[in-house]
Design an enzyme around this catalytic site. Structure first.
Site, PDB file in Angstrom:
ATOM      1  N   GLU A   1      49.563  36.623 128.042  1.00 13.46           N
ATOM      2  CA  GLU A   1      49.097  37.859 128.676  1.00 13.46           C
ATOM      3  C   GLU A   1      50.188  38.463 129.548  1.00 13.46           C
ATOM      4  O   GLU A   1      50.575  37.877 130.558  1.00 13.46           O
ATOM      5  CB  GLU A   1      47.864  37.610 129.545  1.00 13.46           C
ATOM      6  CG  GLU A   1      47.382  38.898 130.216  1.00 13.46           C
ATOM      7  CD  GLU A   1      46.288  38.694 131.247  1.00 13.46           C
ATOM      8  OE1 GLU A   1      45.613  39.672 131.590  1.00 13.46           O
ATOM      9  OE2 GLU A   1      46.124  37.552 131.732  1.00 13.46           O
TER      10      GLU A   1
ATOM     11  N   GLU B   1      37.080  41.881 133.221  1.00 10.59           N
ATOM     12  CA  GLU B   1      37.862  41.306 134.310  1.00 10.59           C
ATOM     13  C   GLU B   1      38.150  42.401 135.337  1.00 10.59           C
ATOM     14  O   GLU B   1      39.237  42.976 135.380  1.00 10.59           O
ATOM     15  CB  GLU B   1      39.175  40.703 133.793  1.00 10.59           C
ATOM     16  CG  GLU B   1      39.925  39.929 134.886  1.00 10.59           C
ATOM     17  CD  GLU B   1      41.238  39.339 134.409  1.00 10.59           C
ATOM     18  OE1 GLU B   1      41.226  38.160 133.998  1.00 10.59           O
ATOM     19  OE2 GLU B   1      42.255  40.034 134.447  1.00 10.59           O
TER      20      GLU B   1
END
Length: 277
Positions: free
Chosen positions: A150, A249
Site C-alpha cells: 500500500e 478506512e
C-alpha cells in the site's frame, strides 16, 4: 456489473466502542459482511475469530506489525537492519490470518530512517524491500495467502513513509514478480499523491487486491465535504469489474452508524436488503 462489497475497518470505525469484539458486533449489526483490522495483535486471535463468526463477518485484511511504535516505526519491510524483525512480524501476521480465516496481509514498507535523505537511501531500502517481499511471497504461498503493498501519502499522513505512489509500488511488484503479491489501492492516498484517479484505477486495477476509501482531505466519510466524487468512483470500480472488497478506512465525523447513511443509500440503489429487513 456486480455491486461493490464493503468491509468495515475496525481500527477506524466505531471508535465509540472499546475493543475489536465489540466493534465486530457493531459492524455486523450495521449490515457489513466483512471487516478489516490494522493491527489485531493486542487480542488473542481465537477470541477475535469467535467474535467475527458470531457477528457473521469475514475478516479480509490485517497488517503486518508496525515494529517499535515508541521509536517511530510504522512497518519494517523496507527498513535496513530490521529484516529479522520483519520476518518475525510476518510469522505473527500469518498466525493471526490463519486463525481469522483472513486471506490478505498488508506488508507494511515502513519509514525512511530519521535524519536520512530519501534519495540517498532509496536504493538500499528498495533492495531490502525486494529481499523481504520475496521471502514473504514464499511464506504466504505455503498458506495460500496474498500479500499487499500500500502506497501511503507523504504530503499529509506520513512524510517519511518509503512507499508513497502507485507507480513506485507497481514497479516493485514487477521486480518481485510473484503472483500472490498485489497492490492495495487506498483512494485517499492516491488522490493526495497523484490525482488522475480514473486513469490510475484503470491502469492498476488488474494488480489490485484490495481497495480502501476516505474523503480528501479530511479523511471522513465518502459523502463528507471534499474533493472526491464517490458516486462516480464506485461506478468506475463496478464498470471496471472490481470484485474484491472496499475497505471503509475513514475517521467518522460523529456516530459511526449515523455516518453510514452513504452506504445504506448505496445498498438501497443496488437493491440490497438493509440490516434488520
Amino acid at each position: 456489473m456486480a455491486p461493490l462489497r464493503f468491509s468495515a475497518n475496525l481500527s477506524w470505525l466505531f471508535p465509540e466502542l472499546s475493543g475489536f469484539p465489540a466493534r465486530l458486533r457493531a459492524a455486523g449489526s450495521s449490515g457489513f459482511e466483512a471487516a478489516e483490522i490494522g493491527w489485531p495483535y493486542a487480542e488473542p486471535p481465537e477470541a477475535l475469530a469467535r467474535a467475527a463468526r458470531e457477528a457473521g463477518l469475514r475478516v479480509v485484511l490485517i497488517n503486518t506489525p508496525p515494529g517499535d511504535r515508541e521509536k517511530g516505526e510504522n512497518g519494517l519491510g523496507a527498513v535496513p537492519g530490521r529484516q529479522a524483525a520483519f520476518r518475525e512480524g510476518l510469522e505473527q501476521a500469518v498466525l493471526y490470518a490463519k486463525a481469522l480465516g483472513c486471506s490478505r496481509i498488508h506488508l507494511m514498507a515502513g519509514r525512511v530512517p530519521k535524519g536520512a535523505d530519501r534519495a540517498a537511501v532509496r536504493g538500499e531500502m528498495e533492495t531490502v524491500f525486494l529481499e523481504n517481499l520475496r521471502h514473504a511471497a514464499e511464506v504466504l504461498a505455503q498458506e495460500n495467502l496474498v500479500g499487499l503493498l500500500e502506497p501511503i501519502n507523504t504530503r499529509i499522513t506520513d512524510p517519511r513513509y518509503f512507499l508513497d505512489t502507485p507507480q513506485q509500488a507497481a514497479a516493485i511488484l514487477q521486480k518481485v514478480g510473484r503472483p500472490n503479491l498485489q497492490l492495495q489501492m487506498d483512494l485517499f492516498h492516491w488522490q493526495i499523491m497523484d490525482g488522475n484517479l480514473t486513469g490510475n484505477v484503470r491502469e492498476f486495477l488488474p494488480i489490485v487486491g484490495h481497495v480502501q476509501v476516505a474523503q480528501v482531505p479530511g479523511r471522513g466519510e465518502p459523502d463528507s465535504p471534499g474533493e472526491l466524487n464517490f458516486s462516480y468512483l464506485f461506478q468506475l470500480l463496478e464498470d471496471e469489474g472490481y470484485t474484491g472488497f472496499v475497505g471503509c478506512e475513514y475517521q467518522p465525523r460523529g456516530d459511526t452508524v449515523e455516518g453510514l447513511s452513504w452506504l445504506r443509500s448505496y445498498w438501497e440503489m443496488r437493491g440490497r436488503p438493509q440490516a434488520g429487513q
